[in-house]
Scaffold this motif. Structure first.
Motif, mmCIF file in Angstrom:
data_model
loop_
_atom_site.group_PDB
_atom_site.id
_atom_site.type_symbol
_atom_site.label_atom_id
_atom_site.label_comp_id
_atom_site.label_asym_id
_atom_site.label_seq_id
_atom_site.Cartn_x
_atom_site.Cartn_y
_atom_site.Cartn_z
ATOM 1 N N ASP A 93 26.462 59.151 34.293
ATOM 2 C CA ASP A 93 26.748 60.478 34.826
ATOM 3 C C ASP A 93 27.229 61.381 33.693
ATOM 4 O O ASP A 93 27.323 60.957 32.537
ATOM 5 N N VAL A 94 27.542 62.627 34.008
ATOM 6 C CA VAL A 94 27.905 63.595 32.964
ATOM 7 C C VAL A 94 29.246 63.284 32.305
ATOM 8 O O VAL A 94 29.533 63.788 31.224
ATOM 9 N N LYS A 95 30.067 62.438 32.928
ATOM 10 C CA LYS A 95 31.354 62.048 32.350
ATOM 11 C C LYS A 95 31.237 60.796 31.481
ATOM 12 O O LYS A 95 32.220 60.335 30.933
ATOM 13 N N GLY A 96 30.018 60.238 31.398
ATOM 14 C CA GLY A 96 29.812 59.035 30.612
ATOM 15 C C GLY A 96 30.042 57.745 31.375
ATOM 16 O O GLY A 96 29.992 56.658 30.799
ATOM 17 N N ASN A 97 30.300 57.861 32.678
ATOM 18 C CA ASN A 97 30.456 56.657 33.492
ATOM 19 C C ASN A 97 29.098 55.980 33.640
ATOM 20 O O ASN A 97 28.068 56.644 33.749
ATOM 21 N N ILE A 98 29.118 54.670 33.674
ATOM 22 C CA ILE A 98 27.895 53.884 33.713
ATOM 23 C C ILE A 98 27.803 53.164 35.059
ATOM 24 O O ILE A 98 28.761 52.524 35.504
ATOM 25 N N TYR A 99 26.625 53.278 35.676
ATOM 26 C CA TYR A 99 26.360 52.662 36.973
ATOM 27 C C TYR A 99 25.085 51.835 36.878
ATOM 28 O O TYR A 99 24.237 52.081 36.031
ATOM 29 N N PRO A 100 24.925 50.860 37.773
ATOM 30 C CA PRO A 100 23.724 50.031 37.716
ATOM 31 C C PRO A 100 22.442 50.799 38.029
ATOM 32 O O PRO A 100 21.377 50.433 37.560
ATOM 33 N N CYS A 101 22.544 51.857 38.826
ATOM 34 C CA CYS A 101 21.403 52.719 39.119
ATOM 35 C C CYS A 101 21.939 54.013 39.731
ATOM 36 O O CYS A 101 23.106 54.090 40.117
ATOM 37 N N GLY A 102 21.083 55.005 39.857
ATOM 38 C CA GLY A 102 21.505 56.292 40.415
ATOM 39 C C GLY A 102 21.953 56.189 41.862
ATOM 40 O O GLY A 102 22.833 56.919 42.306
ATOM 41 N N GLY A 103 21.342 55.270 42.606
ATOM 42 C CA GLY A 103 21.704 55.088 44.010
ATOM 43 C C GLY A 103 23.093 54.503 44.204
ATOM 44 O O GLY A 103 23.674 54.607 45.275
ATOM 45 N N LEU A 104 23.625 53.902 43.169
ATOM 46 C CA LEU A 104 24.960 53.293 43.247
ATOM 47 C C LEU A 104 25.972 54.042 42.383
ATOM 48 O O LEU A 104 26.923 53.457 41.889
ATOM 49 N N ALA A 105 25.766 55.320 42.212
ATOM 50 C CA ALA A 105 26.684 56.137 41.407
ATOM 51 C C ALA A 105 27.909 56.507 42.246
ATOM 52 O O ALA A 105 28.124 57.655 42.604
ATOM 53 N N LYS A 106 28.680 55.487 42.575
ATOM 54 C CA LYS A 106 29.916 55.638 43.345
ATOM 55 C C LYS A 106 31.015 54.936 42.567
ATOM 56 O O LYS A 106 30.751 53.989 41.823
ATOM 57 N N ASP A 107 32.246 55.363 42.749
ATOM 58 C CA ASP A 107 33.371 54.796 41.998
ATOM 59 C C ASP A 107 33.408 53.278 42.027
ATOM 60 O O ASP A 107 33.630 52.638 41.003
ATOM 61 N N LYS A 108 33.193 52.672 43.197
ATOM 62 C CA LYS A 108 33.337 51.214 43.284
ATOM 63 C C LYS A 108 32.256 50.471 42.511
ATOM 64 O O LYS A 108 32.409 49.292 42.222
ATOM 65 N N PHE A 109 31.167 51.153 42.138
ATOM 66 C CA PHE A 109 30.095 50.511 41.393
ATOM 67 C C PHE A 109 30.082 50.875 39.911
ATOM 68 O O PHE A 109 29.213 50.429 39.176
ATOM 69 N N CYS A 110 31.063 51.643 39.473
ATOM 70 C CA CYS A 110 31.133 52.008 38.059
ATOM 71 C C CYS A 110 31.391 50.750 37.235
ATOM 72 O O CYS A 110 32.330 49.998 37.502
ATOM 73 N N ILE A 111 30.527 50.506 36.258
ATOM 74 C CA ILE A 111 30.678 49.292 35.458
ATOM 75 C C ILE A 111 31.284 49.563 34.084
ATOM 76 O O ILE A 111 31.418 48.654 33.276
ATOM 77 N N GLY A 112 31.651 50.795 33.832
ATOM 78 C CA GLY A 112 32.283 51.131 32.572
ATOM 79 C C GLY A 112 32.052 52.574 32.193
ATOM 80 O O GLY A 112 31.549 53.369 32.981
ATOM 81 N N ASN A 113 32.421 52.910 30.966
ATOM 82 C CA ASN A 113 32.249 54.255 30.442
ATOM 83 C C ASN A 113 31.724 54.162 29.020
ATOM 84 O O ASN A 113 32.104 53.254 28.269
ATOM 85 N N ILE A 114 30.893 55.093 28.660
ATOM 86 C CA ILE A 114 30.261 55.106 27.340
ATOM 87 C C ILE A 114 31.304 55.159 26.219
ATOM 88 O O ILE A 114 31.057 54.676 25.112
ATOM 89 N N ASP A 115 32.487 55.711 26.504
ATOM 90 C CA ASP A 115 33.532 55.814 25.489
ATOM 91 C C ASP A 115 34.243 54.489 25.222
ATOM 92 O O ASP A 115 34.961 54.360 24.239
ATOM 93 N N ASP A 116 34.077 53.509 26.112
ATOM 94 C CA ASP A 116 34.722 52.214 25.931
ATOM 95 C C ASP A 116 33.766 51.104 26.379
ATOM 96 O O ASP A 116 33.886 50.565 27.472
ATOM 97 N N LEU A 117 32.848 50.771 25.533
ATOM 98 C CA LEU A 117 31.835 49.775 25.864
ATOM 99 C C LEU A 117 32.370 48.344 25.880
ATOM 100 O O LEU A 117 31.694 47.427 26.337
ATOM 101 N N SER A 118 33.591 48.153 25.434
ATOM 102 C CA SER A 118 34.159 46.802 25.418
ATOM 103 C C SER A 118 34.524 46.318 26.823
ATOM 104 O O SER A 118 34.734 45.126 27.026
#
Length: 100
Positions: free
Chosen positions: A9-34
């Motif tokens: 998403d525009v905040k750099g949050n990473i999701y498994p797919c666009g259909g699951l772009a919800k907070d509970k499915f966020c798998i991380g953020n581009i700023d902290d790939l660890s």
């Protein structure tokens, strides 16, 4: 999903797919790939929910859960979810029996 592609998403949050772009499915953020979570983490989130209680020990779950967005959408109406479940069980049972 999460195995072959990701959605950002525009905040750099990473999701498994666009259909699951919800907070509970966020798998991380581009700023902290660890701290990136994997697909199994998403399954564990869903398996804790009561609506998926029957899925917890189902031997056909891997075949049904190839698209978690589809699963989530079907689960909104119990009758639709039950039909989804029964159709997938029947399909995978037939496939597995053919190989034996």
């Amino acid at each position: 999903m999460a195995r072959y592609s990701l959605f950002f998403d525009v905040k750099g949050n990473i999701y498994p797919c666009g259909g699951l772009a919800k907070d509970k499915f966020c798998i991380g953020n581009i700023d902290d790939l660890s701290n990136i979570s994997d697909y199994n983490y998403l399954e564990q989130i869903l398996l804790k929910e009561d609506k998926y209680a029957e899925c917890r020990n189902c031997i056909y779950r891997a075949g049904c859960w190839d698209c978690l967005n589809e699963l989530e959408n079907c689960s909104k109406i119990p009758e639709v979810f039950w039909a989804y479940c029964q159709n997938h069980k029947k399909k995978w049972k037939n496939i597995l029996e053919d190989k034996v």
